[in-house]
Design a protein around this motif. Structure first.
Motif, PDB file in Angstrom:
ATOM      1  N   THR A  78       9.579  -0.608  -6.130  1.00  0.00           N
ATOM      2  CA  THR A  78       9.896  -0.552  -4.701  1.00  0.00           C
ATOM      3  C   THR A  78       9.135  -1.642  -3.947  1.00  0.00           C
ATOM      4  O   THR A  78       9.696  -2.302  -3.061  1.00  0.00           O
ATOM      5  CB  THR A  78       9.528   0.826  -4.123  1.00  0.00           C
ATOM      6  OG1 THR A  78      10.199   1.843  -4.865  1.00  0.00           O
ATOM      7  CG2 THR A  78       9.939   0.921  -2.659  1.00  0.00           C
ATOM      8  N   GLY A  79       7.863  -1.841  -4.299  1.00  0.00           N
ATOM      9  CA  GLY A  79       7.084  -2.880  -3.636  1.00  0.00           C
ATOM     10  C   GLY A  79       7.660  -4.270  -3.858  1.00  0.00           C
ATOM     11  O   GLY A  79       7.680  -5.099  -2.943  1.00  0.00           O
ATOM     12  N   ARG A  96      -1.514   5.270  -7.272  1.00  0.00           N
ATOM     13  CA  ARG A  96      -0.235   5.095  -7.967  1.00  0.00           C
ATOM     14  C   ARG A  96      -0.036   3.673  -8.501  1.00  0.00           C
ATOM     15  O   ARG A  96       0.898   3.426  -9.264  1.00  0.00           O
ATOM     16  CB  ARG A  96       0.935   5.493  -7.063  1.00  0.00           C
ATOM     17  CG  ARG A  96       1.084   4.677  -5.792  1.00  0.00           C
ATOM     18  CD  ARG A  96       2.289   5.183  -4.985  1.00  0.00           C
ATOM     19  NE  ARG A  96       2.319   4.642  -3.641  1.00  0.00           N
ATOM     20  CZ  ARG A  96       1.686   5.176  -2.601  1.00  0.00           C
ATOM     21  NH1 ARG A  96       0.972   6.280  -2.774  1.00  0.00           N
ATOM     22  NH2 ARG A  96       1.762   4.631  -1.407  1.00  0.00           N
ATOM     23  N   TYR A  97      -0.908   2.757  -8.130  1.00  0.00           N
ATOM     24  CA  TYR A  97      -0.816   1.394  -8.662  1.00  0.00           C
ATOM     25  C   TYR A  97      -1.849   1.122  -9.759  1.00  0.00           C
ATOM     26  O   TYR A  97      -1.938  -0.008 -10.249  1.00  0.00           O
ATOM     27  CB  TYR A  97      -1.011   0.358  -7.551  1.00  0.00           C
ATOM     28  CG  TYR A  97      -0.056   0.457  -6.390  1.00  0.00           C
ATOM     29  CD1 TYR A  97       1.262   0.881  -6.564  1.00  0.00           C
ATOM     30  CD2 TYR A  97      -0.469   0.122  -5.096  1.00  0.00           C
ATOM     31  CE1 TYR A  97       2.127   0.971  -5.489  1.00  0.00           C
ATOM     32  CE2 TYR A  97       0.395   0.199  -4.018  1.00  0.00           C
ATOM     33  CZ  TYR A  97       1.691   0.633  -4.213  1.00  0.00           C
ATOM     34  OH  TYR A  97       2.539   0.713  -3.134  1.00  0.00           O
ATOM     35  N   TYR A  98      -2.633   2.116 -10.129  1.00  0.00           N
ATOM     36  CA  TYR A  98      -3.633   1.882 -11.175  1.00  0.00           C
ATOM     37  C   TYR A  98      -2.963   1.327 -12.427  1.00  0.00           C
ATOM     38  O   TYR A  98      -1.925   1.831 -12.874  1.00  0.00           O
ATOM     39  CB  TYR A  98      -4.364   3.176 -11.540  1.00  0.00           C
ATOM     40  CG  TYR A  98      -5.352   3.676 -10.509  1.00  0.00           C
ATOM     41  CD1 TYR A  98      -5.616   2.960  -9.349  1.00  0.00           C
ATOM     42  CD2 TYR A  98      -6.031   4.870 -10.709  1.00  0.00           C
ATOM     43  CE1 TYR A  98      -6.516   3.421  -8.411  1.00  0.00           C
ATOM     44  CE2 TYR A  98      -6.946   5.344  -9.768  1.00  0.00           C
ATOM     45  CZ  TYR A  98      -7.181   4.611  -8.617  1.00  0.00           C
ATOM     46  OH  TYR A  98      -8.078   5.077  -7.687  1.00  0.00           O
ATOM     47  N   LEU A  99      -3.583   0.309 -12.997  1.00  0.00           N
ATOM     48  CA  LEU A  99      -3.023  -0.352 -14.175  1.00  0.00           C
ATOM     49  C   LEU A  99      -3.454   0.309 -15.482  1.00  0.00           C
ATOM     50  O   LEU A  99      -2.841   0.069 -16.526  1.00  0.00           O
ATOM     51  CB  LEU A  99      -3.463  -1.821 -14.193  1.00  0.00           C
ATOM     52  CG  LEU A  99      -2.956  -2.696 -13.040  1.00  0.00           C
ATOM     53  CD1 LEU A  99      -3.662  -4.051 -13.065  1.00  0.00           C
ATOM     54  CD2 LEU A  99      -1.454  -2.878 -13.120  1.00  0.00           C
ATOM     55  N   ASP A 100      -4.470   1.134 -15.432  1.00  0.00           N
ATOM     56  CA  ASP A 100      -5.127   1.638 -16.641  1.00  0.00           C
ATOM     57  C   ASP A 100      -4.176   2.245 -17.665  1.00  0.00           C
ATOM     58  O   ASP A 100      -4.263   1.971 -18.858  1.00  0.00           O
ATOM     59  CB  ASP A 100      -6.190   2.668 -16.275  1.00  0.00           C
ATOM     60  CG  ASP A 100      -7.267   2.094 -15.363  1.00  0.00           C
ATOM     61  OD1 ASP A 100      -6.915   1.648 -14.261  1.00  0.00           O
ATOM     62  OD2 ASP A 100      -8.435   2.088 -15.758  1.00  0.00           O
ATOM     63  N   PHE A 116      -0.428  -6.009  -4.618  1.00  0.00           N
ATOM     64  CA  PHE A 116      -0.608  -4.573  -4.811  1.00  0.00           C
ATOM     65  C   PHE A 116      -2.083  -4.219  -4.706  1.00  0.00           C
ATOM     66  O   PHE A 116      -2.940  -4.865  -5.308  1.00  0.00           O
ATOM     67  CB  PHE A 116      -0.025  -4.146  -6.156  1.00  0.00           C
ATOM     68  CG  PHE A 116       1.481  -4.138  -6.151  1.00  0.00           C
ATOM     69  CD1 PHE A 116       2.175  -3.024  -5.705  1.00  0.00           C
ATOM     70  CD2 PHE A 116       2.201  -5.249  -6.561  1.00  0.00           C
ATOM     71  CE1 PHE A 116       3.561  -3.013  -5.666  1.00  0.00           C
ATOM     72  CE2 PHE A 116       3.587  -5.251  -6.529  1.00  0.00           C
ATOM     73  CZ  PHE A 116       4.269  -4.130  -6.086  1.00  0.00           C
ATOM     74  N   GLU A 117      -2.336  -3.176  -3.936  1.00  0.00           N
ATOM     75  CA  GLU A 117      -3.697  -2.709  -3.677  1.00  0.00           C
ATOM     76  C   GLU A 117      -4.136  -1.749  -4.779  1.00  0.00           C
ATOM     77  O   GLU A 117      -3.595  -0.645  -4.914  1.00  0.00           O
ATOM     78  CB  GLU A 117      -3.739  -2.006  -2.312  1.00  0.00           C
ATOM     79  CG  GLU A 117      -5.047  -1.323  -1.984  1.00  0.00           C
ATOM     80  CD  GLU A 117      -6.243  -2.250  -2.053  1.00  0.00           C
ATOM     81  OE1 GLU A 117      -7.117  -1.984  -2.900  1.00  0.00           O
ATOM     82  OE2 GLU A 117      -6.296  -3.229  -1.275  1.00  0.00           O
ATOM     83  N   VAL A 169       0.828  -1.205   0.000  1.00  0.00           N
ATOM     84  CA  VAL A 169       0.000   0.000   0.000  1.00  0.00           C
ATOM     85  C   VAL A 169       0.861   1.253   0.000  1.00  0.00           C
ATOM     86  O   VAL A 169       0.574   2.229  -0.695  1.00  0.00           O
ATOM     87  CB  VAL A 169      -0.946   0.016   1.222  1.00  0.00           C
ATOM     88  CG1 VAL A 169      -1.662   1.360   1.359  1.00  0.00           C
ATOM     89  CG2 VAL A 169      -1.966  -1.124   1.140  1.00  0.00           C
ATOM     90  N   TYR A 170       1.957   1.219   0.751  1.00  0.00           N
ATOM     91  CA  TYR A 170       2.761   2.421   0.969  1.00  0.00           C
ATOM     92  C   TYR A 170       4.032   2.479   0.133  1.00  0.00           C
ATOM     93  O   TYR A 170       4.717   3.499   0.135  1.00  0.00           O
ATOM     94  CB  TYR A 170       3.099   2.552   2.456  1.00  0.00           C
ATOM     95  CG  TYR A 170       1.871   2.836   3.293  1.00  0.00           C
ATOM     96  CD1 TYR A 170       1.261   4.087   3.249  1.00  0.00           C
ATOM     97  CD2 TYR A 170       1.300   1.855   4.096  1.00  0.00           C
ATOM     98  CE1 TYR A 170       0.129   4.354   3.993  1.00  0.00           C
ATOM     99  CE2 TYR A 170       0.160   2.115   4.847  1.00  0.00           C
ATOM    100  CZ  TYR A 170      -0.413   3.364   4.795  1.00  0.00           C
ATOM    101  OH  TYR A 170      -1.546   3.633   5.534  1.00  0.00           O
TER     102      TYR A 170
END
Length: 256
Positions: free
Chosen positions: A15-16, A36-40, A30-31, A8-9
């Motif tokens: 980095t994750g 910032r993690y949106y796949l779109d 990944f949440e 999440v962070y």
């Protein structure tokens, strides 16, 4: 039995993934409720770069679908259509990333109490309707899944959601389950369907609420050892990653 943590962070995918390796995990989840993690908008080239980085670090990718402000129980036509289109896009890109699974929440449906009554007369006359809506929406999501396992989590589980899940499991649609040990659960339901459990969410509950470090609260982790096995991934939903690593060590001690 593989272990991972709920990312999440971390500032980005790289980095994750690096954190997962540094703290001895096998996967990162990944949440997708985190912008910032949106796949779109990720291009095929960027997806390949992320996938290659994960594979070179021997870290598997998994996802938690957005579900706190949308619902697979939604029946409003335009919202329903857009929600399912979003799932199709997520799963298309999750397949390009070679993600192992994606956990989803069923969400909530409408309910309207009447004065002087503890029950919900509206819901009692609409149970089958909402069960059918959830089944239809989940069938669509499963049709987009490709090689990604879709796992329904016991978030706000109730009889309607469990009946819908049982229907789909019985139909052989490929629906899997996630068992969150710190959320309300029906033990009989999970014992009956243990063959389709593919993930467990591990965290504790104490005076600060849920998602606390294992061993600091009231969850009876020994009860859940019976659900662990080679095909069940243990996802430590404790933030930040350092506390997830402490939780992993604590669970190993409890289960030993």
């Amino acid at each position: 039995m593989k272990t991972g943590y709920h990312a999440v962070y971390a500032k980005d995918y790289f980095t994750g993934i690096a954190d997962a390796r540094a703290y001895g995990f096998d996967f990162a989840q990944f949440e997708l409720g985190v912008p910032r993690y949106y796949l779109d908008e990720l291009s095929p080239a960027k997806l390949k770069e992320i996938r290659n980085y994960a594979e070179s670090n021997a870290i598997e990718l998994t996802f938690h679908a957005p579900g706190d402000n949308v619902s697979l129980c939604a029946d409003y036509p335009c919202v329903r259509k857009g929600n399912l289109e979003q799932f199709a896009r997520i799963l298309e890109k999750a397949n390009l990333l070679r993600a192992r699974h994606m956990t989803v929440h069923a969400g909530d449906f409408s309910s309207f109490k009447q004065s002087g009554s503890k029950g919900d007369n509206f819901l009692s006359t609409h149970e089958k309707y909402y069960e059918d809506v959830l089944c239809e929406n989940l069938r669509d999501v499963l049709s987009y899944a490709g090689d990604v396992l879709v796992c329904l989590e016991n978030y706000h589980f109730n009889e309607i959601i469990m009946r819908a899940a049982q229907r789909l499991i019985g139909e052989g649609r490929g629906l899997c389950l996630t068992l969150d040990v710190a959320k309300p659960y029906d033990l009989a339901f999970y014992l009956k369907n243990r063959h389709v459990i593919r993930e467990m969410h591990i965290h504790d509950i104490n005076q600060y609420g849920s998602h606390q470090t294992v061993g600091t609260g009231s969850v009876d982790f020994l009860l859940f050892k019976q659900f662990a096995g080679p095909g069940v991934y243990l996802n430590f939903e404790v933030r930040p990653v350092e506390e997830a690593a402490k939780s992993k060590k604590a669970l190993e001690e409890i289960w030993r």
